[in-house]
Design a protein around this motif. Structure first.
Motif, short mmCIF file in Angstrom:
data_model
loop_
_atom_site.label_atom_id
_atom_site.label_comp_id
_atom_site.label_asym_id
_atom_site.label_seq_id
_atom_site.Cartn_x
_atom_site.Cartn_y
_atom_site.Cartn_z
N ILE A 19 0.86 -1.18 0.00
CA ILE A 19 0.00 0.00 0.00
C ILE A 19 0.89 1.23 0.00
O ILE A 19 1.68 1.43 0.93
N PRO A 20 0.82 2.07 -1.02
CA PRO A 20 1.74 3.22 -1.08
C PRO A 20 1.43 4.26 0.00
O PRO A 20 0.27 4.55 0.28
N ILE A 59 0.66 -1.42 7.13
CA ILE A 59 -0.29 -0.33 6.94
C ILE A 59 0.47 0.98 7.09
O ILE A 59 1.06 1.24 8.14
N PRO A 60 0.49 1.83 6.08
CA PRO A 60 1.21 3.10 6.22
C PRO A 60 0.59 3.99 7.30
O PRO A 60 -0.63 4.18 7.31
N CYS A 101 -5.43 -8.93 3.47
CA CYS A 101 -4.49 -8.26 2.57
C CYS A 101 -3.05 -8.73 2.74
O CYS A 101 -2.15 -8.13 2.14
N GLY A 102 -2.81 -9.74 3.57
CA GLY A 102 -1.45 -10.21 3.76
C GLY A 102 -0.54 -9.22 4.45
O GLY A 102 0.68 -9.29 4.31
N LEU A 103 -1.12 -8.28 5.19
CA LEU A 103 -0.32 -7.23 5.83
C LEU A 103 0.35 -7.73 7.11
O LEU A 103 -0.12 -8.67 7.75
N SER A 104 1.44 -7.09 7.48
CA SER A 104 2.20 -7.49 8.66
C SER A 104 2.58 -6.24 9.46
O SER A 104 2.13 -5.14 9.19
N GLY A 105 3.43 -6.45 10.47
CA GLY A 105 3.84 -5.33 11.30
C GLY A 105 2.78 -4.96 12.32
O GLY A 105 1.81 -5.70 12.55
N THR A 106 2.94 -3.83 12.96
CA THR A 106 1.97 -3.37 13.96
C THR A 106 0.92 -2.48 13.29
O THR A 106 1.13 -1.92 12.22
N PRO A 129 -0.69 0.89 13.01
CA PRO A 129 -0.29 2.24 13.41
C PRO A 129 -1.36 2.93 14.25
O PRO A 129 -2.55 2.91 13.90
N SER A 130 -0.96 3.54 15.34
CA SER A 130 -1.91 4.21 16.22
C SER A 130 -2.61 5.36 15.51
O SER A 130 -3.73 5.76 15.89
#
Length: 292
Positions: free
Chosen positions: A140-141, A165-166, A183-188, A190-191
């Motif tokens: 996601i840009p 997620i940006p 969506c296969g997203l990873s990481g935390t 974002p608050s």
């Protein structure tokens, strides 16, 4: 991008470029080199940005209904999947375009770099709907965060996407619906996402997150539907959930949540459904829920 000079041309992918452009050259004679600058004037128009999205997602194989996308002389407002207001692109809906389609032998498309950063030039965009494009790759840009008029972003079931997620999506103060499920997203998470005061529907389910639900969850005061199920979240359900005055549907099942349900959840006066099964919660059900 195209820079024009007198050197021989050569076909690279879907574009015809001069050989001098690929021999260490990064600028044109009259303008800086820009991706998506198809006419070489040093600027990228909204029509060129849309053409670049077509190119980056193997648009040549979307089908005949989308063949006009390739022709930058064709006005963008007449293209299938595009809606305009006052001559400006306000909606992109490509739910029927096979973005990055696999080949007949099942092999993935080799011409698929995903959603280009140039989408951030479509400053009047209000709706971006690419859901169920399960062969769409890339991430996601961050430039989506520049599109301050966005109200709806639906990339659900784009299961071949990667990345995080940006945090820049937290700039989208007019956002009403954000669906990034499966969506296969990873990481935390974002608050910044939880500062979107106009958001009414948030779905982040079926991803591969790490960490816990941010403590500022309660700032989503307009959210009616919240779903972050089966996404590997741990930690406790924040006490601030009691500040979600509009919440009607809460689905956070299939995670690794621990601790007890906060007593404050009973302050969610419009709550109709709670689905928290298959976590690691303990303790008793808050008495405050009996008043709902």
């Amino acid at each position: 991008s195209r820079c024009f000079d007198d050197s021989p041309s050569q076909r690279i992918g879907n574009s015809s470029v001069r050989i001098s452009n690929i021999l260490g050259r990064t600028t044109c004679t009259t303008a800086e080199f820009l991706y998506a600058d198809y006419n070489g004037d040093g600027q990228v128009t909204q029509r060129e940005a849309i053409r670049f999205l077509f190119e980056q997602t193997d648009g040549d194989r979307w089908g005949s209904a989308y063949s006009n996308w390739e022709n930058v002389e064709m006005n963008e407002c007449g293209l299938k999947g595009i809606t305009c207001k006052h001559g400006q692109v306000s909606e992109i809906d490509l739910t029927f375009a096979p973005l990055c389609p696999p080949h007949k032998n099942g092999m993935p498309s080799v011409v698929c770099d995903g959603i280009p950063s140039e989408i951030g030039l479509l400053t009047n965009l209000e709706v971006l709907n690419l859901n169920r494009r399960d062969h769409l790759r890339g991430s996601i840009p961050t430039e989506l965060g520049l599109l301050k008029r966005l109200r709806i972003v639906d990339l659900s079931r784009c299961s071949s996407l990667t990345g995080t997620i940006p945090s820049e999506l937290g700039n989208l103060r007019n956002l009403v619906e954000l669906n990034l499920s499966d969506c296969g997203l990873s990481g935390t998470i974002p608050s910044e996402i939880f500062e979107l005061g106009n958001l009414e529907k948030l779905n982040l389910s079926l991803n591969n997150f790490e960490g816990s639900i941010p403590s500022n969850l309660g700032n989503l005061k307009s959210v009616k539907e919240l779903s972050i199920s089966r996404s590997y979240l741990n930690g406790k359900l924040p006490d601030s959930i009691g500040m979600m005055n509009a919440l009607e549907n809460l689905e956070i099942y299939g995670n690794l949540l621990t601790g007890t349900l906060p007593e404050s959840i009973g302050k969610c006066g419009f709550l109709k459904r709670i689905d928290l099964f298959n976590n690691r919660l303990s303790g008793t059900i808050p008495a405050s829920l009996s008043g709902l």
